[in-house]
Design an enzyme around this catalytic site. Sequence first.
Site, PDB file in Angstrom:
ATOM      1  N   GLN A 133       0.850  -1.185   0.000  1.00 21.96           N
ATOM      2  CA  GLN A 133       0.000   0.000   0.000  1.00 21.96           C
ATOM      3  C   GLN A 133       0.884   1.233   0.000  1.00 21.96           C
ATOM      4  O   GLN A 133       1.840   1.330   0.756  1.00 21.96           O
ATOM      5  CB  GLN A 133      -0.925   0.011   1.219  1.00 21.96           C
ATOM      6  CG  GLN A 133      -1.891   1.187   1.215  1.00 21.96           C
ATOM      7  CD  GLN A 133      -3.083   0.969   2.133  1.00 21.96           C
ATOM      8  OE1 GLN A 133      -3.563  -0.152   2.283  1.00 21.96           O
ATOM      9  NE2 GLN A 133      -3.561   2.040   2.743  1.00 21.96           N
ATOM     10  N   GLY A 134       0.575   2.163  -0.895  1.00 20.04           N
ATOM     11  CA  GLY A 134       1.338   3.394  -0.994  1.00 20.04           C
ATOM     12  C   GLY A 134       0.418   4.578  -1.146  1.00 20.04           C
ATOM     13  O   GLY A 134      -0.792   4.480  -0.924  1.00 20.04           O
ATOM     14  N   ALA A 135       0.989   5.717  -1.536  1.00 23.61           N
ATOM     15  CA  ALA A 135       0.211   6.940  -1.647  1.00 23.61           C
ATOM     16  C   ALA A 135      -0.773   6.889  -2.811  1.00 23.61           C
ATOM     17  O   ALA A 135      -1.845   7.502  -2.764  1.00 23.61           O
ATOM     18  CB  ALA A 135       1.147   8.132  -1.810  1.00 23.61           C
TER      19      ALA A 135
ATOM     20  N   ASP B  35       9.344   3.363 -14.418  1.00 21.91           N
ATOM     21  CA  ASP B  35       9.766   3.065 -13.045  1.00 21.91           C
ATOM     22  C   ASP B  35      10.546   1.758 -13.028  1.00 21.91           C
ATOM     23  O   ASP B  35      10.167   0.792 -12.361  1.00 21.91           O
ATOM     24  CB  ASP B  35       8.547   2.980 -12.122  1.00 21.91           C
ATOM     25  CG  ASP B  35       8.920   2.958 -10.638  1.00 21.91           C
ATOM     26  OD1 ASP B  35      10.070   3.303 -10.312  1.00 21.91           O
ATOM     27  OD2 ASP B  35       8.064   2.592  -9.815  1.00 21.91           O
TER      28      ASP B  35
END
Length: 239
Positions: A20-22, A142
């Site tokens: 889980q990230g921003a 990325d």
Amino acid sequence: MATTIELASKESDSAEILLQGAEGKLFIGKHGGVRCLVKERFSKKYRHPDLDVQLTRQRIRAEQKAFERCKTAGIATPKLLAVDLPGRKIYMEYLENAITAKRFVDSVICEGIENNPKIGRLAAEIGRVVGILHGRNIIHGDLTTSNMLLDPLEGAEAEFPYRLVMIDFGLSCHSLNVEDMGVDLYVLERALLSTHSQVPNLFELVLNSYKKSNTYKLTETIAKYEAVRARGRKRTMVG
């Protein structure tokens, strides 16, 4: 081609969250009764609701396109199962036996990297795959060893018994601009140097393989990468 789902799913309420990230979260859910990987993008409350929906849908569709382009190019990704635009989700194949390339390199470091051929084989495969991506004008956006999976090949007796699977195309795009490819390479170099500092020649090995695989404006791309790299070093020096 993946199905586009018109009704949002509620599976995430009881799902097993992996990351889980921003920007969102990755969890194990189900599609058609089968366990799968689900990527869900969060709503951004600081945006106007209509703009937020529009931007999120654009990014999900761009990611879906990247999966399709990779399939055409012969680049392995998790199989795209479905896209849920209202629910902000992408449903993908769950490769439960795969490990990240980062974890693989870390394990090789623990074994001892001196004269260990595994690093060279992994680097050659990374360079080959990134070269094909750029040869087909696919910018990942990325490139890190955390966004590459090694899926074991059953019964394989090859020197490198893994299938390199590219993941996380959230920042990807289709571009003919060699500047974008140069930036992609620079991002990969910085990621390898910071994450795998104990293998300082890893990017050099990757780049050697890349040069053999990229069929689109290779000379110009390498020149742009070197220019981007020089700018990056200058910024580091001057703060």
